[in-house]
Design a protein around this motif. Structure first.
Motif, PDB file in Angstrom:
ATOM      1  N   THR A  84       0.850  -1.184   0.000  1.00  0.00           N
ATOM      2  CA  THR A  84       0.000   0.000   0.000  1.00  0.00           C
ATOM      3  C   THR A  84       0.887   1.236   0.000  1.00  0.00           C
ATOM      4  OG1 THR A  84      -1.752  -1.160   1.175  1.00  0.00           O
ATOM      5  CG2 THR A  84      -1.786   1.230   1.294  1.00  0.00           C
ATOM      6  N   SER A  85       0.523   2.212  -0.811  1.00  0.00           N
ATOM      7  CA  SER A  85       1.281   3.447  -0.923  1.00  0.00           C
ATOM      8  C   SER A  85       0.468   4.595  -0.330  1.00  0.00           C
ATOM      9  CB  SER A  85       1.570   3.723  -2.406  1.00  0.00           C
ATOM     10  OG  SER A  85       2.117   4.996  -2.568  1.00  0.00           O
ATOM     11  N   ILE A  86       1.086   5.317   0.602  1.00  0.00           N
ATOM     12  CA  ILE A  86       0.462   6.491   1.220  1.00  0.00           C
ATOM     13  C   ILE A  86       1.349   7.678   0.877  1.00  0.00           C
ATOM     14  CG2 ILE A  86      -0.319   7.526   3.368  1.00  0.00           C
ATOM     15  CD1 ILE A  86      -0.474   4.682   4.500  1.00  0.00           C
ATOM     16  N   ASN A 106      -4.721   7.302  17.267  1.00  0.00           N
ATOM     17  CA  ASN A 106      -5.037   8.711  17.435  1.00  0.00           C
ATOM     18  C   ASN A 106      -3.978   9.591  16.779  1.00  0.00           C
ATOM     19  OD1 ASN A 106      -3.068   7.983  19.249  1.00  0.00           O
ATOM     20  ND2 ASN A 106      -3.924   9.112  20.970  1.00  0.00           N
ATOM     21  N   ASP A 107      -3.544   9.151  15.605  1.00  0.00           N
ATOM     22  CA  ASP A 107      -2.491   9.836  14.865  1.00  0.00           C
ATOM     23  C   ASP A 107      -3.047  10.420  13.568  1.00  0.00           C
ATOM     24  OD1 ASP A 107      -0.442   8.614  16.655  1.00  0.00           O
ATOM     25  OD2 ASP A 107      -1.113   6.783  15.668  1.00  0.00           O
ATOM     26  N   GLY A 108      -2.253  11.256  12.938  1.00  0.00           N
ATOM     27  CA  GLY A 108      -2.630  11.733  11.613  1.00  0.00           C
ATOM     28  C   GLY A 108      -2.677  10.584  10.625  1.00  0.00           C
ATOM     29  N   ILE A 109      -1.570   9.843  10.547  1.00  0.00           N
ATOM     30  CA  ILE A 109      -1.470   8.650   9.707  1.00  0.00           C
ATOM     31  C   ILE A 109      -0.955   7.521  10.595  1.00  0.00           C
ATOM     32  CG2 ILE A 109      -0.315   7.591   7.724  1.00  0.00           C
ATOM     33  CD1 ILE A 109      -0.075  10.463   6.545  1.00  0.00           C
ATOM     34  N   ASN A 110      -1.644   6.378  10.580  1.00  0.00           N
ATOM     35  CA  ASN A 110      -1.256   5.233  11.398  1.00  0.00           C
ATOM     36  C   ASN A 110      -1.271   3.992  10.517  1.00  0.00           C
ATOM     37  OD1 ASN A 110      -1.807   2.790  13.083  1.00  0.00           O
ATOM     38  ND2 ASN A 110      -1.636   4.272  14.757  1.00  0.00           N
ATOM     39  N   THR A 111      -0.141   3.299  10.443  1.00  0.00           N
ATOM     40  CA  THR A 111      -0.092   2.068   9.655  1.00  0.00           C
ATOM     41  C   THR A 111       0.246   0.892  10.554  1.00  0.00           C
ATOM     42  OG1 THR A 111       2.252   2.153   9.071  1.00  0.00           O
ATOM     43  CG2 THR A 111       0.728   3.351   7.656  1.00  0.00           C
ATOM     44  N   ALA A 112      -0.496  -0.177  10.399  1.00  0.00           N
ATOM     45  CA  ALA A 112      -0.241  -1.424  11.113  1.00  0.00           C
ATOM     46  C   ALA A 112      -0.121  -2.548  10.093  1.00  0.00           C
ATOM     47  CB  ALA A 112      -1.358  -1.694  12.110  1.00  0.00           C
ATOM     48  N   GLY A 113       0.360  -2.216   8.921  1.00  0.00           N
ATOM     49  CA  GLY A 113       0.510  -3.203   7.863  1.00  0.00           C
ATOM     50  C   GLY A 113       1.960  -3.304   7.445  1.00  0.00           C
ATOM     51  N   THR A 114       2.295  -4.408   6.843  1.00  0.00           N
ATOM     52  CA  THR A 114       3.658  -4.567   6.340  1.00  0.00           C
ATOM     53  C   THR A 114       3.680  -4.221   4.862  1.00  0.00           C
ATOM     54  OG1 THR A 114       3.254  -6.905   5.898  1.00  0.00           O
ATOM     55  CG2 THR A 114       4.208  -6.342   8.027  1.00  0.00           C
ATOM     56  N   VAL A 116       4.016  -1.316   3.556  1.00  0.00           N
ATOM     57  CA  VAL A 116       3.322  -0.057   3.312  1.00  0.00           C
ATOM     58  C   VAL A 116       4.411   0.992   3.151  1.00  0.00           C
ATOM     59  CG1 VAL A 116       1.783   1.685   4.289  1.00  0.00           C
ATOM     60  CG2 VAL A 116       1.319  -0.738   4.680  1.00  0.00           C
ATOM     61  N   THR A 117       4.316   1.820   2.107  1.00  0.00           N
ATOM     62  CA  THR A 117       5.304   2.873   1.878  1.00  0.00           C
ATOM     63  C   THR A 117       4.662   4.223   2.147  1.00  0.00           C
ATOM     64  OG1 THR A 117       6.390   1.503   0.210  1.00  0.00           O
ATOM     65  CG2 THR A 117       6.912   3.852   0.204  1.00  0.00           C
ATOM     66  N   ASP A 128      -1.609  12.418  18.903  1.00  0.00           N
ATOM     67  CA  ASP A 128      -0.383  11.724  19.283  1.00  0.00           C
ATOM     68  C   ASP A 128       0.675  11.980  18.210  1.00  0.00           C
ATOM     69  OD1 ASP A 128       1.347  10.151  20.829  1.00  0.00           O
ATOM     70  OD2 ASP A 128       0.516   8.259  20.118  1.00  0.00           O
ATOM     71  N   TYR A 129       1.028  10.981  17.433  1.00  0.00           N
ATOM     72  CA  TYR A 129       2.018  11.181  16.373  1.00  0.00           C
ATOM     73  C   TYR A 129       1.374  11.816  15.142  1.00  0.00           C
ATOM     74  CZ  TYR A 129       5.246   7.963  18.744  1.00  0.00           C
ATOM     75  OH  TYR A 129       6.086   7.356  19.636  1.00  0.00           O
ATOM     76  N   GLY A 130       2.188  12.521  14.395  1.00  0.00           N
ATOM     77  CA  GLY A 130       1.754  12.946  13.074  1.00  0.00           C
ATOM     78  C   GLY A 130       1.652  11.736  12.171  1.00  0.00           C
ATOM     79  N   ILE A 131       2.719  10.909  12.185  1.00  0.00           N
ATOM     80  CA  ILE A 131       2.746   9.661  11.423  1.00  0.00           C
ATOM     81  C   ILE A 131       3.309   8.571  12.331  1.00  0.00           C
ATOM     82  CG2 ILE A 131       3.656   8.439   9.405  1.00  0.00           C
ATOM     83  CD1 ILE A 131       4.009  11.223   8.072  1.00  0.00           C
ATOM     84  N   GLU A 132       2.526   7.519  12.549  1.00  0.00           N
ATOM     85  CA  GLU A 132       3.002   6.347  13.273  1.00  0.00           C
ATOM     86  C   GLU A 132       2.990   5.182  12.291  1.00  0.00           C
ATOM     87  OE1 GLU A 132       2.391   3.750  17.351  1.00  0.00           O
ATOM     88  OE2 GLU A 132       0.950   5.337  16.889  1.00  0.00           O
ATOM     89  N   ALA A 133       4.183   4.824  11.816  1.00  0.00           N
ATOM     90  CA  ALA A 133       4.310   3.829  10.749  1.00  0.00           C
ATOM     91  C   ALA A 133       5.490   2.913  11.055  1.00  0.00           C
ATOM     92  CB  ALA A 133       4.487   4.544   9.409  1.00  0.00           C
ATOM     93  N   VAL A 134       5.410   2.230  12.174  1.00  0.00           N
ATOM     94  CA  VAL A 134       6.537   1.471  12.705  1.00  0.00           C
ATOM     95  C   VAL A 134       6.997   0.362  11.753  1.00  0.00           C
ATOM     96  CG1 VAL A 134       7.328   0.055  14.629  1.00  0.00           C
ATOM     97  CG2 VAL A 134       5.902   2.073  15.049  1.00  0.00           C
ATOM     98  N   GLU A 135       6.101  -0.323  11.100  1.00  0.00           N
ATOM     99  CA  GLU A 135       6.476  -1.421  10.201  1.00  0.00           C
ATOM    100  C   GLU A 135       6.553  -0.994   8.738  1.00  0.00           C
ATOM    101  OE1 GLU A 135       3.869  -4.736  10.838  1.00  0.00           O
ATOM    102  OE2 GLU A 135       4.097  -4.642  12.993  1.00  0.00           O
ATOM    103  N   ALA A 136       6.401   0.276   8.460  1.00  0.00           N
ATOM    104  CA  ALA A 136       6.337   0.765   7.080  1.00  0.00           C
ATOM    105  C   ALA A 136       7.716   1.015   6.488  1.00  0.00           C
ATOM    106  CB  ALA A 136       5.520   2.051   7.029  1.00  0.00           C
ATOM    107  N   THR A 137       7.734   1.185   5.186  1.00  0.00           N
ATOM    108  CA  THR A 137       8.925   1.639   4.478  1.00  0.00           C
ATOM    109  C   THR A 137       8.856   3.155   4.393  1.00  0.00           C
ATOM    110  OG1 THR A 137       9.032  -0.381   3.172  1.00  0.00           O
ATOM    111  CG2 THR A 137      10.165   1.556   2.282  1.00  0.00           C
ATOM    112  N   ASP A 138       9.931   3.804   4.775  1.00  0.00           N
ATOM    113  CA  ASP A 138       9.997   5.257   4.726  1.00  0.00           C
ATOM    114  C   ASP A 138      10.376   5.686   3.315  1.00  0.00           C
ATOM    115  OD1 ASP A 138      10.419   7.963   5.062  1.00  0.00           O
ATOM    116  OD2 ASP A 138      11.708   7.732   6.817  1.00  0.00           O
ATOM    117  N   GLY A 139       9.411   6.231   2.589  1.00  0.00           N
ATOM    118  CA  GLY A 139       9.672   6.725   1.242  1.00  0.00           C
ATOM    119  C   GLY A 139      10.341   8.087   1.243  1.00  0.00           C
TER     120      GLY A 139
END
Length: 159
Positions: A84-86, A106-114, A116-117, A128-139
């Motif tokens: 998935t691309s965000i 409670n974030d702007g963008i929250n990803t709980a998927g693998t 995900v870019t 809370d966070y602007g972007i919480e994407a712990v398992e994501a790929t940082d594009g």
């Protein structure tokens, strides 16, 4: 829900819509893509909902150039989805009234998927966070400011 794709609703485009006022509870979502793949969500304004955009499983979905603000939970929430691309979204003032099902969403963008870019998004003044994407790929080139968590982002670098 404003727009719902569920169970193999594939290869569609949702573009240039204004979806607001579905803020009854945390599951009252502007756009939901569930168990569906190859969909593009572009140039939509999804504000004042439970969740702005929720991708709940599926493969190869694109969330691009959307505005998601004033939602009770996350502005954009990706859960159990892959490839998935965000990209180029703006998420602001989300997450100030999350419900019991997703108390930490409670974030702007929250990803709980693998797989995900997350690329070139802007997130500001979220609970809370602007972007919480712990398992994501940082594009790269994500930006965050004024969010409740002083780190601003988790899992991706934000300026």
């Amino acid at each position: 829900w404003g727009i719902l794709f569920s169970a193999d609703v594939n290869k569609n485009v949702v573009a240039n819509n204004r979806i607001f006022g579905h803020a009854i509870d945390e599951l009252s979502t502007g756009i939901v893509v569930s168990e569906s793949s190859g969909n593009s969500l572009r140039n939509n304004d999804v504000s004042d909902n439970g969740i702005g955009i929720w991708i709940e499983s599926g493969v190869d979905n694109v969330v691009e150039r959307n505005v998601s603000s004033y939602n009770k939970s996350a502005g954009i929430f990706v859960q159990f989805a892959t490839q998935t691309s965000i990209t180029l979204n703006t998420a602001s003032r989300n997450g100030f009234a999350p419900g019991p099902r997703f108390p930490g969403v409670n974030d702007g963008i929250n990803t709980a998927g693998t797989r995900v870019t997350v690329t070139k998004n802007r997130a500001s003044f979220n609970a809370d966070y602007g972007i919480e994407a712990v398992e994501a790929t940082d594009g790269g080139r994500n930006r965050a400011q004024g969010n409740g968590n002083p780190s601003q982002c988790a899992g991706v670098e934000c300026r």
